[in-house]
Design a protein around this motif. Structure first.
Motif, PDB file in Angstrom:
ATOM      1  N   LYS A   6       0.838  -1.205   0.000  1.00  0.00           N
ATOM      2  CA  LYS A   6       0.000   0.000   0.000  1.00  0.00           C
ATOM      3  C   LYS A   6       0.870   1.251   0.000  1.00  0.00           C
ATOM      4  O   LYS A   6       1.930   1.277   0.614  1.00  0.00           O
ATOM      5  CB  LYS A   6      -0.922   0.006   1.219  1.00  0.00           C
ATOM      6  N   LEU A   7       0.372   2.274  -0.687  1.00  0.00           N
ATOM      7  CA  LEU A   7       1.162   3.491  -0.871  1.00  0.00           C
ATOM      8  C   LEU A   7       0.409   4.714  -0.375  1.00  0.00           C
ATOM      9  O   LEU A   7      -0.801   4.836  -0.569  1.00  0.00           O
ATOM     10  CB  LEU A   7       1.474   3.658  -2.360  1.00  0.00           C
ATOM     11  N   TYR A   8       1.166   5.594   0.275  1.00  0.00           N
ATOM     12  CA  TYR A   8       0.588   6.852   0.759  1.00  0.00           C
ATOM     13  C   TYR A   8       1.496   8.006   0.357  1.00  0.00           C
ATOM     14  O   TYR A   8       2.672   7.813   0.039  1.00  0.00           O
ATOM     15  CB  TYR A   8       0.487   6.844   2.291  1.00  0.00           C
ATOM     16  N   GLY A   9       0.946   9.207   0.450  1.00  0.00           N
ATOM     17  CA  GLY A   9       1.741  10.424   0.264  1.00  0.00           C
ATOM     18  C   GLY A   9       2.511  10.410  -1.034  1.00  0.00           C
ATOM     19  O   GLY A   9       1.984  10.048  -2.095  1.00  0.00           O
ATOM     20  N   ILE A  10       3.773  10.774  -0.946  1.00  0.00           N
ATOM     21  CA  ILE A  10       4.565  10.927  -2.170  1.00  0.00           C
ATOM     22  C   ILE A  10       4.817   9.590  -2.872  1.00  0.00           C
ATOM     23  O   ILE A  10       4.962   9.543  -4.095  1.00  0.00           O
ATOM     24  CB  ILE A  10       5.893  11.670  -1.897  1.00  0.00           C
ATOM     25  N   THR A  11       4.814   8.482  -2.126  1.00  0.00           N
ATOM     26  CA  THR A  11       5.057   7.192  -2.792  1.00  0.00           C
ATOM     27  C   THR A  11       3.893   6.858  -3.735  1.00  0.00           C
ATOM     28  O   THR A  11       4.083   6.260  -4.791  1.00  0.00           O
ATOM     29  CB  THR A  11       5.249   6.033  -1.782  1.00  0.00           C
ATOM     30  N   LYS A  12       2.701   7.267  -3.332  1.00  0.00           N
ATOM     31  CA  LYS A  12       1.511   7.057  -4.164  1.00  0.00           C
ATOM     32  C   LYS A  12       1.652   7.827  -5.480  1.00  0.00           C
ATOM     33  O   LYS A  12       1.288   7.330  -6.541  1.00  0.00           O
ATOM     34  CB  LYS A  12       0.283   7.550  -3.380  1.00  0.00           C
ATOM     35  N   GLU A  13       2.198   9.041  -5.383  1.00  0.00           N
ATOM     36  CA  GLU A  13       2.360   9.851  -6.588  1.00  0.00           C
ATOM     37  C   GLU A  13       3.487   9.332  -7.480  1.00  0.00           C
ATOM     38  O   GLU A  13       3.373   9.345  -8.700  1.00  0.00           O
ATOM     39  CB  GLU A  13       2.632  11.314  -6.206  1.00  0.00           C
TER      40      GLU A  13
ATOM     41  N   ILE B 119       1.630  10.240   9.112  1.00  0.00           N
ATOM     42  CA  ILE B 119       0.732  11.255   8.576  1.00  0.00           C
ATOM     43  C   ILE B 119       1.597  12.104   7.654  1.00  0.00           C
ATOM     44  O   ILE B 119       2.741  12.401   7.993  1.00  0.00           O
ATOM     45  CB  ILE B 119       0.121  12.122   9.697  1.00  0.00           C
ATOM     46  N   TRP B 120       1.039  12.445   6.501  1.00  0.00           N
ATOM     47  CA  TRP B 120       1.820  13.191   5.504  1.00  0.00           C
ATOM     48  C   TRP B 120       1.113  14.482   5.139  1.00  0.00           C
ATOM     49  O   TRP B 120      -0.103  14.494   4.923  1.00  0.00           O
ATOM     50  CB  TRP B 120       2.050  12.332   4.261  1.00  0.00           C
ATOM     51  N   LYS B 121       1.935  15.539   5.024  1.00  0.00           N
ATOM     52  CA  LYS B 121       1.405  16.872   4.733  1.00  0.00           C
ATOM     53  C   LYS B 121       1.885  17.332   3.361  1.00  0.00           C
ATOM     54  O   LYS B 121       3.081  17.289   3.065  1.00  0.00           O
ATOM     55  CB  LYS B 121       1.910  17.823   5.818  1.00  0.00           C
ATOM     56  N   LYS B 122       0.943  17.755   2.563  1.00  0.00           N
ATOM     57  CA  LYS B 122       1.308  18.330   1.264  1.00  0.00           C
ATOM     58  C   LYS B 122       0.952  19.813   1.300  1.00  0.00           C
ATOM     59  O   LYS B 122      -0.178  20.171   1.634  1.00  0.00           O
ATOM     60  CB  LYS B 122       0.527  17.635   0.156  1.00  0.00           C
ATOM     61  N   GLU B 123       1.961  20.651   0.993  1.00  0.00           N
ATOM     62  CA  GLU B 123       1.713  22.082   0.950  1.00  0.00           C
ATOM     63  C   GLU B 123       1.462  22.510  -0.483  1.00  0.00           C
ATOM     64  O   GLU B 123       2.218  22.159  -1.388  1.00  0.00           O
ATOM     65  CB  GLU B 123       2.918  22.860   1.507  1.00  0.00           C
ATOM     66  N   PHE B 124       0.413  23.282  -0.665  1.00  0.00           N
ATOM     67  CA  PHE B 124       0.080  23.822  -1.990  1.00  0.00           C
ATOM     68  C   PHE B 124       0.462  25.293  -2.015  1.00  0.00           C
ATOM     69  O   PHE B 124      -0.066  26.087  -1.239  1.00  0.00           O
ATOM     70  CB  PHE B 124      -1.423  23.693  -2.267  1.00  0.00           C
ATOM     71  N   PHE B 125       1.414  25.620  -2.897  1.00  0.00           N
ATOM     72  CA  PHE B 125       1.801  27.007  -3.091  1.00  0.00           C
ATOM     73  C   PHE B 125       1.094  27.517  -4.345  1.00  0.00           C
ATOM     74  O   PHE B 125       0.379  26.757  -5.014  1.00  0.00           O
ATOM     75  CB  PHE B 125       3.324  27.107  -3.240  1.00  0.00           C
ATOM     76  N   GLU B 126       1.324  28.795  -4.668  1.00  0.00           N
ATOM     77  CA  GLU B 126       0.654  29.334  -5.850  1.00  0.00           C
ATOM     78  C   GLU B 126       1.131  28.635  -7.129  1.00  0.00           C
ATOM     79  O   GLU B 126       0.375  28.474  -8.075  1.00  0.00           O
ATOM     80  CB  GLU B 126       0.874  30.857  -5.933  1.00  0.00           C
ATOM     81  N   ASP B 127       2.432  28.190  -7.130  1.00  0.00           N
ATOM     82  CA  ASP B 127       2.980  27.635  -8.369  1.00  0.00           C
ATOM     83  C   ASP B 127       3.418  26.175  -8.272  1.00  0.00           C
ATOM     84  O   ASP B 127       3.874  25.601  -9.254  1.00  0.00           O
ATOM     85  CB  ASP B 127       4.173  28.488  -8.826  1.00  0.00           C
ATOM     86  N   GLU B 128       3.333  25.558  -7.085  1.00  0.00           N
ATOM     87  CA  GLU B 128       3.723  24.144  -6.979  1.00  0.00           C
ATOM     88  C   GLU B 128       3.129  23.479  -5.740  1.00  0.00           C
ATOM     89  O   GLU B 128       2.579  24.153  -4.872  1.00  0.00           O
ATOM     90  CB  GLU B 128       5.265  24.013  -6.958  1.00  0.00           C
ATOM     91  N   GLU B 129       3.252  22.146  -5.705  1.00  0.00           N
ATOM     92  CA  GLU B 129       2.770  21.366  -4.570  1.00  0.00           C
ATOM     93  C   GLU B 129       3.939  20.546  -4.045  1.00  0.00           C
ATOM     94  O   GLU B 129       4.656  19.938  -4.835  1.00  0.00           O
ATOM     95  CB  GLU B 129       1.677  20.394  -5.002  1.00  0.00           C
ATOM     96  N   ILE B 130       4.127  20.528  -2.725  1.00  0.00           N
ATOM     97  CA  ILE B 130       5.274  19.820  -2.171  1.00  0.00           C
ATOM     98  C   ILE B 130       4.883  18.951  -0.978  1.00  0.00           C
ATOM     99  O   ILE B 130       4.214  19.413  -0.047  1.00  0.00           O
ATOM    100  CB  ILE B 130       6.369  20.832  -1.728  1.00  0.00           C
ATOM    101  N   TRP B 131       5.299  17.666  -1.024  1.00  0.00           N
ATOM    102  CA  TRP B 131       5.142  16.806   0.154  1.00  0.00           C
ATOM    103  C   TRP B 131       6.237  17.199   1.143  1.00  0.00           C
ATOM    104  O   TRP B 131       7.417  17.074   0.850  1.00  0.00           O
ATOM    105  CB  TRP B 131       5.276  15.329  -0.224  1.00  0.00           C
ATOM    106  N   VAL B 132       5.828  17.663   2.318  1.00  0.00           N
ATOM    107  CA  VAL B 132       6.778  18.213   3.287  1.00  0.00           C
ATOM    108  C   VAL B 132       7.769  17.141   3.747  1.00  0.00           C
ATOM    109  O   VAL B 132       7.370  16.004   4.034  1.00  0.00           O
ATOM    110  CB  VAL B 132       6.009  18.801   4.497  1.00  0.00           C
ATOM    111  N   ALA B 133       9.048  17.511   3.764  1.00  0.00           N
ATOM    112  CA  ALA B 133      10.139  16.657   4.274  1.00  0.00           C
ATOM    113  C   ALA B 133      10.487  15.461   3.380  1.00  0.00           C
ATOM    114  O   ALA B 133      11.363  14.674   3.708  1.00  0.00           O
ATOM    115  CB  ALA B 133       9.862  16.155   5.688  1.00  0.00           C
ATOM    116  N   ALA B 134       9.815  15.322   2.251  1.00  0.00           N
ATOM    117  CA  ALA B 134      10.021  14.137   1.416  1.00  0.00           C
ATOM    118  C   ALA B 134      11.442  14.046   0.857  1.00  0.00           C
ATOM    119  O   ALA B 134      12.013  12.967   0.780  1.00  0.00           O
ATOM    120  CB  ALA B 134       9.004  14.110   0.277  1.00  0.00           C
ATOM    121  N   HIS B 135      11.985  15.197   0.488  1.00  0.00           N
ATOM    122  CA  HIS B 135      13.324  15.197  -0.123  1.00  0.00           C
ATOM    123  C   HIS B 135      14.333  15.928   0.752  1.00  0.00           C
ATOM    124  O   HIS B 135      13.972  16.856   1.449  1.00  0.00           O
ATOM    125  CB  HIS B 135      13.267  15.836  -1.519  1.00  0.00           C
ATOM    126  N   PRO B 136      15.622  15.505   0.683  1.00  0.00           N
ATOM    127  CA  PRO B 136      16.638  16.161   1.502  1.00  0.00           C
ATOM    128  C   PRO B 136      16.878  17.603   1.028  1.00  0.00           C
ATOM    129  O   PRO B 136      16.578  17.921  -0.092  1.00  0.00           O
ATOM    130  CB  PRO B 136      17.886  15.314   1.318  1.00  0.00           C
TER     131      PRO B 136
END
Lengths: 80, 136
Positions: A6-13, B119-136
């Protein structure tokens, strides 16, 4: 062995679906599942971290997987 | 009491749950949606949770706090789904006979929640969407 991952968050995308049906050799462990997934979806390897939960608990890398397990990829969490 | 909800959070509910005659202190942390991240305007947020495990990980955190300090009770309510600026994302209420322990427990719960709860948070900005903390 057939696994449902199962995938959530960015892995789902990254994968483009909420669940992934996966075939692994029997007695594969968490580490080999991660390796396979990162090979197939290189974007997964670029995440800050990628943990695996098995049956609702964070799983150590050497945990051996079974077909009935509930397997979930856990990208970096960001609640609160 | 540990709750994940897609509906607006009722802070009073979290407070009422932990209030008691033996508790001389109730400390409440309210996490809300901020309008800026790294100088960029945030439009909205999305929270997604692996519900079953989020609840069990929160239970572990609450139990650890109760083991560590003389706490009467702790409640945690976390929102999921679509949130707007200033909406409440999370409420933590901790009660104890004296205030110090409730402050510590409250901080411990929110700090640990951010590290371990799926729990995962996605922030929506005016020009992009980012999953918080996903990338270094």
């Amino acid at each position: 062995m057939r696994l449902n991952v199962k995938l959530y968050g960015i892995t789902k995308e990254i994968v483009g679906q909420t669940e992934l049906k996966y075939c692994l050799s029997s007695s594969s462990d968490v580490s080999s599942l991660r390796k396979e997934l990162k090979r197939e979806y290189p974007e997964l390897g670029r995440l800050t971290s990628l943990l695996v939960a098995v049956n609702g608990e964070y799983a150590p890398r050497d945990l051996v997987l079974n077909e009935q397990d509930e397997v979930v990829l856990i990208p970096p969490v960001s609640g609160g | 009491m540990i709750v994940l909800t897609s509906k607006p959070i009722n802070v009073q509910r979290a407070i009422d749950e932990v209030s008691s005659a033996e508790a001389g202190a109730v400390v409440v942390f309210i996490g809300t949606v901020r309008n800026m991240t790294d100088g960029k305007r945030v439009v909205k947020l999305d929270f997604e949770a692996y519900d079953k495990m989020a609840i069990s990980e929160l239970e572990k955190i609450v139990n650890e706090a109760v083991d560590q300090w003389p706490i009467k009770n702790i409640s945690v309510i976390h929102r999921t789904g679509n949130l707007r600026i200033s909406d409440i994302a999370v409420v933590i209420a901790a009660s104890s006979p004296h205030r110090k322990e409730a402050f510590r427990a409250c901080e411990f719960v929110i700090d640990t929640l951010k590290e371990t709860v799926p729990i995962w948070k996605k922030e929506f900005f005016e020009d992009e969407e980012i999953w918080v903390a996903a990338h270094p």
